[in-house]
Scaffold this active site. Sequence first.
Site, PDB file in Angstrom:
ATOM      1  N   GLU A   1      -1.155   0.977  -5.758  1.00 17.99           N
ATOM      2  CA  GLU A   1      -2.258   0.071  -5.462  1.00 17.99           C
ATOM      3  C   GLU A   1      -3.707   0.595  -5.286  1.00 17.99           C
ATOM      4  O   GLU A   1      -3.862   1.650  -4.653  1.00 17.99           O
ATOM      5  CB  GLU A   1      -2.293  -0.710  -4.291  1.00 17.99           C
ATOM      6  CG  GLU A   1      -3.010  -1.525  -3.662  1.00 17.99           C
ATOM      7  CD  GLU A   1      -2.630  -2.471  -2.286  1.00 17.99           C
ATOM      8  OE1 GLU A   1      -3.690  -3.123  -1.910  1.00 17.99           O
ATOM      9  OE2 GLU A   1      -1.611  -2.326  -1.702  1.00 17.99           O
TER      10      GLU A   1
ATOM     11  N   LYS B   1      -0.256  -8.183  -2.466  1.00 24.75           N
ATOM     12  CA  LYS B   1       0.514  -8.734  -1.651  1.00 24.75           C
ATOM     13  C   LYS B   1       1.330  -9.746  -2.428  1.00 24.75           C
ATOM     14  O   LYS B   1       1.229 -10.614  -3.259  1.00 24.75           O
ATOM     15  CB  LYS B   1      -0.466  -9.867  -0.915  1.00 24.75           C
ATOM     16  CG  LYS B   1      -0.982  -9.339   0.206  1.00 24.75           C
ATOM     17  CD  LYS B   1      -0.034  -8.736   1.203  1.00 24.75           C
ATOM     18  CE  LYS B   1      -0.412  -7.637   2.340  1.00 24.75           C
ATOM     19  NZ  LYS B   1       0.640  -7.331   3.121  1.00 24.75           N
TER      20      LYS B   1
END
Length: 473
Positions: A256, A276
């Site tokens: 990420e 997410k």
Amino acid sequence: MQAMAQLSKAPHVAIASRRAAWREPVEVLSAFADEPWAIGFLSGGDGPDARWSYLARAPEATLVLKGGDGGAPFAALARMVGPPCPWLIDGPPFQGGVAGLAAYELGDHVERLGLGRHSDWPDLACGLYPAVLAFDHARREVVAVGRGRDAAEARVASDRALDWLEMPPVAASAGALAGPLSASSGAAYERATAEVVARIGRGEVFQANIARVWTGRLKPDRRPFDLLARLAAASPAPFAGYLRLDDRALVSNAPERFLRVAGGADGWVVETQPIKGTRPRGRDGAEDAALAAELAASAKDRAENLMIVDLMRNDLARVCVPGTVATPALCRVASFANVHHLVSTVTGRLAAGRSAVDLLRAAFPPGSITGAPKVQAMKLIAGLEPPRGPFFGSLFWAGFDGAFDSSVLIRSVGFRLGDNGWRLEARAGAGIVADSDPWQERLETEAKIGAIAGALLDEPISLRHGPTCSDHP
């Protein structure tokens, strides 16, 4: 706050570069990975985010902020980076500057929450690196970049970086790297998840990211770099990284991006890519495709992602030109070695007079590992978890020219060297929302830790049911 070397008052206005034949960055790093302040940003996998890797060592100055030091860490970091300097138009994104660790508790200097501190880690640890090796995976060449007060000093710095390519590599260890891993109680994690769901129901938060802890020890004659080398070979990630301090080391296999600042036609462009939503990889192609499709269609996971997108839009808007914050990509499925994720992209244009350090302060810690609203989620997390330290903080570089990039420190392992060798700790969490199922969230943490556990133990793991380890209360 400690400045462990005297900073030069002259900016690094001169720049020089030299090109060399391709070498694998992990192989080059192996030669000096045990040196304090050795650092690496090691991109892997597919896509544009995997193009560049960077290595640096022997910083000109260092800055360390411990939990009780007080002070103004973001101002100190801005002074260390200095005013923007010229850059090579055809050079790599990182052309020398400041690089290091922003631990999760650095957020306590943004909002005074009275967070506890991880005993092993400072809030901020970074070095000033005028010499950098940049590895262009697309062109298969290495660029040695040097900075200095004049052209001669810059050439010396670039030549110094080029010399690192001649250092003999050190082979990574084979076999198991660690003994059995011990996991914090899965039952306790489910109870914590149920408590968060209840508090969401009472309107305290919309979402909170709660993590579990895995601990263990490296076997004798093993070193943290061995884990990095193994993950890079078996489970490459676009934002992997490495940092060695005196008696600590950090290995990250992060997928990420936290924040990026890059030059554009209309000024500095800002980007964040929150993750997410998660599913494990399948046992065969059909199951894998079905799990990816299930994730893409999941209303719960999309809602979880959208909450963090809204939070990050708000964080970026604090330092961006009004009206420029946008979401060009929403809930894209990205596949990694042991999980599928939903990834969104939020962009903006940095306002005049604002810098990458201003952006870091506005958005820290990353919203994807806190929850929403951020401050209330951080208070909730502090009551349910031990201090996080490097976990869920960021490994970052801030270029002398104003460019910036950073990861979210998920899929990461912290090491502390003691009398009995290297002790290790890792964490994995899940975003809890109103309709979260505690058992499923526990399984998500185990899927996320799977690649790291498999690399440490040198054994196959079940991607559906997590790593082999003891589960203690």
